[in-house]
Every structure is written in structure tokens, then in C-alpha cells.
Design a protein around this motif. Structure first.
Motif, PDB file in Angstrom:
ATOM      1  N   LEU A 196      -9.833   5.528  -3.352  1.00  0.00           N
ATOM      2  CA  LEU A 196      -9.826   4.086  -4.068  1.00  0.00           C
ATOM      3  C   LEU A 196     -10.529   3.118  -3.196  1.00  0.00           C
ATOM      4  N   LYS A 197     -10.119   3.330  -1.726  1.00  0.00           N
ATOM      5  CA  LYS A 197     -11.007   2.511  -0.681  1.00  0.00           C
ATOM      6  C   LYS A 197     -12.395   2.673  -0.554  1.00  0.00           C
ATOM      7  N   GLU A 198     -12.678   4.334  -0.491  1.00  0.00           N
ATOM      8  CA  GLU A 198     -14.083   4.702  -0.568  1.00  0.00           C
ATOM      9  C   GLU A 198     -15.012   3.920  -1.666  1.00  0.00           C
ATOM     10  N   ARG A 199     -14.628   3.877  -2.848  1.00  0.00           N
ATOM     11  CA  ARG A 199     -15.079   3.554  -4.216  1.00  0.00           C
ATOM     12  C   ARG A 199     -14.860   1.919  -4.190  1.00  0.00           C
ATOM     13  N   ASN A 200     -14.370   1.188  -3.203  1.00  0.00           N
ATOM     14  CA  ASN A 200     -14.200  -0.255  -3.159  1.00  0.00           C
ATOM     15  C   ASN A 200     -13.363  -0.754  -4.307  1.00  0.00           C
ATOM     16  N   ARG A 201     -12.383   0.081  -4.764  1.00  0.00           N
ATOM     17  CA  ARG A 201     -11.438  -0.234  -5.810  1.00  0.00           C
ATOM     18  C   ARG A 201     -10.047  -0.803  -5.365  1.00  0.00           C
ATOM     19  N   ILE A 202      -9.900  -0.902  -3.946  1.00  0.00           N
ATOM     20  CA  ILE A 202      -9.018  -1.513  -3.246  1.00  0.00           C
ATOM     21  C   ILE A 202      -9.532  -2.462  -2.185  1.00  0.00           C
ATOM     22  N   VAL A 215       0.732  13.287   0.909  1.00  0.00           N
ATOM     23  CA  VAL A 215      -0.555  13.929   0.501  1.00  0.00           C
ATOM     24  C   VAL A 215      -1.257  13.495  -0.590  1.00  0.00           C
ATOM     25  N   GLU A 216      -0.839  13.756  -1.899  1.00  0.00           N
ATOM     26  CA  GLU A 216      -1.721  13.379  -3.064  1.00  0.00           C
ATOM     27  C   GLU A 216      -1.976  11.789  -3.183  1.00  0.00           C
ATOM     28  N   GLU A 244       0.870  -1.138   0.189  1.00  0.00           N
ATOM     29  CA  GLU A 244       0.025  -0.112   0.046  1.00  0.00           C
ATOM     30  C   GLU A 244       0.805   1.280   0.226  1.00  0.00           C
ATOM     31  N   GLU A 245       1.929   1.201   0.766  1.00  0.00           N
ATOM     32  CA  GLU A 245       2.834   2.367   0.821  1.00  0.00           C
ATOM     33  C   GLU A 245       3.622   2.708  -0.718  1.00  0.00           C
ATOM     34  N   THR A 246       3.809   1.464  -1.363  1.00  0.00           N
ATOM     35  CA  THR A 246       4.406   1.462  -2.663  1.00  0.00           C
ATOM     36  C   THR A 246       3.330   2.290  -3.509  1.00  0.00           C
ATOM     37  N   LEU A 247       1.986   1.643  -3.560  1.00  0.00           N
ATOM     38  CA  LEU A 247       1.018   2.303  -4.442  1.00  0.00           C
ATOM     39  C   LEU A 247       0.764   3.772  -4.046  1.00  0.00           C
ATOM     40  N   ILE A 266      -5.483   6.856  -2.530  1.00  0.00           N
ATOM     41  CA  ILE A 266      -5.676   5.856  -1.786  1.00  0.00           C
ATOM     42  C   ILE A 266      -6.912   5.536  -0.883  1.00  0.00           C
ATOM     43  N   ARG A 267      -7.184   6.832  -0.314  1.00  0.00           N
ATOM     44  CA  ARG A 267      -8.646   6.871   0.491  1.00  0.00           C
ATOM     45  C   ARG A 267      -9.626   6.798  -0.506  1.00  0.00           C
TER      46      ARG A 267
END
Length: 696
Positions: A684-690, A675-676, A658-661, A681-682
Motif C-alpha cells: 500500500l505504501k509503495e502504491r501511495n495508498r497509505i 507476515v501477510e 498502522e499496527e491495527t491495520l 502495508i508495504r
């Protein structure tokens, strides 16, 4: 009149079609006495049972339910409180605004996946967001509650379900009367619970205006030994009434299916120090269905050596076959945790978890039954001192019989009702299914590394993973092996214990064929519907298991596409990037021969990159290959709506991936990872893409 008759016929027909399901649900609960459950109105239930405290639990694997029982028993014994335990899925909550002022609720909430509620808590959490509560803070002002969450800090949202529930209740005007407890399964859930409970219970007592020490010590169960009962009515390891009586019906967590073993073999090269078992279960004659990404629950038994030692230290060796009937003295508080009537030997082999490290709280409770004053002092200290417990019990992975023997080798006369109250039930172990129902509609595959290691406090003591060594025993029997693998002389292989894999009444081993009880648990670990969406899957070691199912799913779909649209049909598909990691390409590369075959069918749409960590001076891991592919991965994520899947060990691998992504996305957005990258990542998680399927 015709319409009325038609409606009546429809009702009768529906009842007939649903009869098996209804019978299954009833029979699955036969061994567990229960209070009147006719009403789903929680207020009516509290009033009819005359309880002042209700404990709701949201549980996926049974652990939260166990803690709910612990809380209920201590509140009863410490304060004499009438307590009701409630599965969040068993009641309706429209009446919650009418909760009485002199009542209190306790919520025990496990977190499932990445901050989600457990299956039985979803409807309740959704209900708290319903239009019923438009008034916000004035909605449930009388609800006073305690909250203990069960989570794991290696996951992204630690105790996410408990924290979300706390926020929802607070917004609706409910009052939390103690600190929110948060247990961390990655370290010591038990110690987190023990640190939380006393201040929480003091706050509860103050709120309800009750005092400690007003309750008489009472048992939760009554155990009666029976001399005359037909053998066919005694549970000898069967997990449901249907299994005992041989009746057909649906198979689920309350009625597992005894699945025939199709094959079981070691995936690691002969001569290595480790073993990874591939096992295929037949589901052809069952009601079981599964999808790619689901989990299978496997119901193991305790190793025979633990059964024998536990019977011996408790003085029950000569009474092992004595049939016992168990009655709950307060069904609303304590359900009989396993099928009965049964016998002592069966209880320790099939139903009670005597393989796990015994808890500090259990030792404290058993100290009063010590055979000598010295033994009582030893066990009392282990039960009261966190440091001493860690030094003597936890670091040495002591099971119940070992801790009792440490205090005294004399026979311990612990009432069996106390054993039932204090010891957890032997629960299923879950594995990511490593097959696709499209290519394997009648079989479920699992991929499991056999867990064997030396204890932290004693280099001479062997510790065995319960379920994986049970699977290893099955593999040995299926293949008629005397050992699991042939290791080098200096490998120091740990010989596995033996398990009673023949099952109750020999039902799992007949005519050279073997079975094991399983059920399917649904997962949200799913491929997107369209194959045009790119996939980024990261799974080193046995983390590859669900992705084998994913790839098989794509292979099946590719065959249909090419049959319908021609050989070039896959040109429009998004790429499937699979990042896999192993130690050595010639030792532990799982399914090494299969991947090229899948690649032939999927063509350029399938890209597999393997990190081999121990074949060069510099160790290479999956996150290194992810970083090397950063440009194409960033394009897939930001411009082509790729889905990201991570499966495997949580504390290091998943975090580092996850840190690499985050670094990749921060760089692609011309910003920083902190930051960006973190913002992407946030989102992507909210959209269930992670999506993650990880373990500690």
C-alpha cells in the motif's frame, strides 16, 4: 522573415509576461549577498570559486540548510578549507562524472513525508536514476562524499532520503569516506550531529590530505553600525524587498503574504485547561492558491519578553534602534540570513530564533566571550558535556538569554557577527490547512492547539510554543479579549507572553484589522481523483484538520454530481470513513456542529466514528474503532482499492493505527499481522495508498 519576426514577438511577449516572476525572484534575494551564480555547471562553479569542498543540501523547512552552514563554517575554521554551499535545485549535474579527485562533497539531506526527498532534492535524485548513468559503477568514480541525514524515527522510513541517496551514489561508483550520519528530530538532532561530525571530519581531512589547525579564526560577517540612512530603506521586520517597498508580485516562502484575519476563535469549551484556535486568513487579493491537504507556513515573531531579556544580557538595550549593515565576508560560504540593513531589536524580534532551546554547540562557541573566568568555565562545561547540557539546559528548555544568565548575570559582549553565525533564523511554522479551496476559494483555515506546558526540569517554569501562542495573541486582539479562555480556579492556566503582532511599521494592525504573514507549501496529501474510490481517514485531535478540507472537497463535488445526475448520484461513490478522537464530547470535539451538516449532503457515502477517551472507565481511541470496523475496512482496502490517510501525533497514535491495520489485513489474508499484514502495508505504501501527515 515573417516566421522570424513572429518568433521574436513571441519571445518579447513571454519575457513581458514573466517579468513579475523574474523581478520577484531577484528582489527576494536582494538582502542576501551572493557569489557569482551565473553558471549552473557545478564543476565550473567549483573551479571559478577555487573551492575543494561543496556542501549540497536538501531542505524543506530550512533545517538542513542550517546544518550545511554549520558544517561549512567548521571546515573553514578547523582546516582552512574553501567551501561552497549549494542548494540542490540551483545546479545542473550532467558534469558530475568530471568531479575532481582532490575534491569532496558533503550531502545534508532531510527526509520529507514518508521517506521522500525534499522538494529541492527531487530533480537531483531523479537525475541519478537517468539513462546518463547506464554504466553504473563507472559513472562517478571520483566523487568522494560525506552524508548527514535529518529524519524522525516516528516516521515509517527513518532518514529515507539520505539512505536512498547513499545507495544511489554507491551504485554509481562514488565513495563515502565516513560513516553515514543520521539525525533524529524526535530526540536530539543536535546530539546526533555532534556525535557524527568529528569522525566524519577526520575522514575528510585524511582523504584530502589536510591537517587541522592550519586556519586562522575569521568571522563570517562584518557588522557595521550606520548613523545616517533613510528610514524607508531599513528593514523593520519585513520579510522581503517587495514587502519593504510595497511592490506587487508572487507570494511564496521568500515573499510571504500579509493575510488579513477574517476570524479567529477558540474551538474548545470555555472552562477547559487547553485552547484550540481556529483562524481564517483571507487570500482574496493575493497570488496564493492552495489545494486540499496543503500546508500553510505562518511566520511568527519572538515574544517581547525574550526580545527584551536578550537585548539586556547582551548589553544592547540602549542600542536597540541602532541601524546595522551586515556583509558576508565569504558569500559562497555564509549568506546573510535575513534582510538588512536592520536594527538590533528587529533582528531579535523578527529574524533570529531566540525562542528555541539554545544548542550545545552555540554555548561552546560563546564561552570565549564570557565576562568572567567563572562564567567561561560554566558555559564551556555546558557546551562540552552532553550530560551537563541535558541536566541544566535541555531539561529546563533554556533559551539563549537564560543560559547566559545562568553562567553570569553580567553583560556579555558577544560580537553580533558571532550571534548571526551561531543562532538559527526564525523560520515559518507549518500547519495542515483545514479548509477546501472549492468551498473557501478566498480563505485558508488553520486549526491549532495552543502549546503551553511546564518544563521537564522545573515545574515552576512555563514553556510556550512559539507560533501557537502568537496565533493566540492574534485571536485575543481580533476579539478584543483580555484572556484567551475562562478556566476553573484550580486549572493552573499559564498566561501567554505578549507578541508584537502589529508587525513592521504597524502594517499588520490598522484600524482594528489584523494580518499575519503566510505562504503555501504543496503536499502530496491528496484525495484520489475518482469519488468511487473509498477513503479511510484517521485523525484524532487537530489531526482532523486536513480531513475537514477533504470532506469540504467532497461536499462541493457532491453538489455538482447531484445537480447533474439527480439525488441518487452518490450511490456509486465509495464510502468516506472518518475516524476522529477527542477527550470529551462536550469539551474538545472539534467542529462538532459541522459534521452532521456535511453528513446530510454526503448521505450514506460519509461515515464518521468518534472515539471519546475520557467519558467512560475504559479509554477508547481511534484504533479501537478502526478494529471494530475491520471487516468493511478490509473489504474496502483489498477489493475496492481504498486509500488510507493518517494525520496527527506520530510516535503513538500513527504507529498504533498502522499496527491495527496490519492486524486487520493479516487476518483478512488468513495469515498473521507480522507476515501477510506487514506485506500488504508495504504494498500500500509503495502504491501511495497509505499517506501520512504526522508530527512528533
Amino acid at each position: 522573415m515573417i516566421q522570424i519576426i513572429a518568433a521574436a514577438v513571441a519571445i518579447i511577449l513571454a519575457a513581458y509576461l514573466l517579468k513579475d516572476k523574474m523581478i520577484s525572484k531577484q528582489e527576494a534575494r536582494v538582502p542576501v549577498p551572493a557569489a557569482n551564480t551565473a553558471t549552473r555547471n557545478i564543476i565550473d562553479k567549483m573551479q571559478s570559486t577555487r573551492k575543494r569542498v561543496i556542501i549540497f543540501y536538501g531542505s524543506q523547512t530550512g533545517t538542513a540548510e542550517e546544518y550545511a552552514l554549520k558544517i561549512a563554517k567548521e571546515l573553514k575554521h578547523r582546516y582552512g578549507l574553501g567551501v561552497l554551499i549549494a542548494d540542490l535545485d540551483d545546479y545542473e549535474y550532467e558534469c558530475l562524472p568530471h568531479f575532481h579527485q582532490d575534491w569532496a562533497a558533503v550531502f545534508v539531506m532531510a527526509t520529507y513525508g514518508e521517506g521522500e526527498p525534499t522538494d529541492n532534492a527531487v530533480a537531483f535524485m531523479d537525475f541519478l536514476d537517468s539513462p546518463e548513468f547506464e554504466d553504473g559503477a563507472d559513472s562517478i568514480p571520483n566523487l568522494k562524499y560525506l552524508l548527514f541525514g535529518l529524519g524522525n524515527k516516528t516516521y515509517t522510513e527513518f532518514n529515507g532520503a539520505a539512505r536512498k541517496l547513499d545507495n544511489k551514489l554507491n551504485k554509481l561508483g562514488a565513495i563515502r569516506i565516513g560513516e553515514r550520519g543520521e539525525g533524529d528530530d524526535n530526540k536530539s538532532m543536535e546530539e546526533d550531529y555532534l556525535a557524527w561530525k568529528d569522525p566524519a571530519f577526520d575522514a575528510l581531512a585524511k582523504s584530502l590530505n589536510i591537517e587541522e589547525g592550519t586556519a586562522a579564526e575569521e568571522a563570517d560577517f562584518r557588522v557595521t553600525e550606520i548613523s545616517q540612512i533613510p528610514d524607508e530603506k531599513v528593514y523593520l521586520g519585513e520579510l522581503s524587498a517587495r514587502a519593504l517597498h510595497g511592490t506587487k508580485g508572487i507570494h511564496d516562502a521568500k515573499n510571504p503574504y500579509a493575510a488579513p484575519i477574517i476570524k479567529s476563535n477558540d474551538l474548545f469549551k470555555i472552562g477547559t485547561e487547553r485552547s484550540c484556535i481556529h483562524t481564517e486568513f483571507s487570500i482574496q487579493d493575493s497570488s496564493l492558491k492552495y489545494q486540499h491537504g496543503d500546508h500553510v507556513g505562518l511566520w511568527p515573531v519572538n515574544a517581547e519578553v525574550y526580545v527584551e531579556e536578550t537585548l539586556k544580557i547582551l548589553g544592547l538595550s540602549d542600542k536597540r534602534q541602532t541601524v546595522i549593515q551586515i556583509e558576508s565576508l565569504d558569500p559562497a560560504l555564509a549568506k546573510v540570513p535575513f534582510p538588512q540593513p536592520t536594527n538590533y531589536e528587529t533582528a531579535f524580534r523578527h529574524y533570529l530564533d531566540i525562542s528555541a532551546t539554545v544548542s550545545r554547540q552555540t554555548l561552546a562557541l560563546f564561552a570565549k566571550h564570557a565576562p568572567t573566568d567563572q562564567a567561561k568555565c560554566v558555559l564551556s562545561e555546558l557546551g562540552s558535556s552532553k550530560e551537563k547540557y541535558k541536566e541544566v539546559v535541555s531539561d529546563h528548555s533554556m533559551r539563549l538569554h537564560e543560559a547566559l544568565e545562568h553562567a553570569s548575570t553580567e553583560t556579555w559582549s558577544i560580537p553580533f557577527e558571532d550571534i548571526i553565525s551561531s543562532m538559527p533564523r526564525l523560520s515559518p511554522r507549518y500547519y495542515s490547512i483545514s479548509s477546501s479551496p472549492k468551498l473557501n476559494p478566498n480563505a485558508i483555515h488553520i486549526t491549532a492547539v495552543v502549546l503551553q506546558y511546564k518544563s521537564a526540569g522545573n515545574a515552576n517554569k512555563n514553556v510556550y510554543g512559539l507560533a501557537t501562542n502568537y496565533v493566540l495573541n492574534i485571536k485575543q486582539s481580533v476579539n478584543n479579549d483580555s484572556i484567551s479562555y475562562s478556566a476553573p480556579v484550580d486549572a493552573q492556566i499559564i498566561a501567554p507572553p505578549q507578541y508584537a503582532i502589529q508587525g513592521p511599521r504597524g502594517a499588520y494592525a490598522r484600524d482594528g484589522h489584523f494580518k499575519a504573514p503566510i505562504h503555501v507549501r504543496r503536499s502530496n496529501f491528496r484525495l484520489p481523483n475518482s469519488p468511487k474510490i473509498p477513503i479511510i481517514a484517521v485523525g484524532p485531535g487537530t489531526g482532523i484538520a486536513p480531513f475537514r478540507g477533504f470532506v469540504q472537497e467532497r461536499v462541493h463535488l457532491s453538489r455538482r454530481y447531484k445537480e447533474k445526475n439527480g439525488a441518487d448520484a452518490l450511490n456509486e461513490w465509495g464510502k468516506f470513513y472518518l475516524f476522529y478522537g477527542c477527550r470529551r464530547s462536550d469539551e474538545d470535539f472539534l467542529y462538532k456542529e459541522e459534521w452532521p451538516e456535511y453528513g446530510k449532503e454526503l448521505g450514506d457515502s460519509f461515515v464518521m466514528r468518534t472515539a471519546v477517551s475520557r467519558e467512560s472507565e475504559k479509554k477508547v481511541y481511534v484504533q479501537d474503532h478502526v478494529w471494530e470496523a475491520r471487516e468493511e475496512l478490509a473489504d474496502a482496502i483489498l477489493n475496492k482499492r481504498a486509500y488510507i490517510y493518517i494525520c496527527g501525533e506520530a510516535s503513538n497514535m500513527a504507529r498504533q493505527v498502522e499496527e491495527t491495520l496490519q492486524r486487520i489485513l493479516g487476518e483478512a489474508k488468513q495469515g498473521t499481522a507480522e507476515v501477510e499484514g506487514a506485506q500488504e502495508i508495504r504494498l500500500l505504501k509503495e502504491r501511495n495508498r497509505i499517506l501520512t501527515d504526522v508530527w512528533s
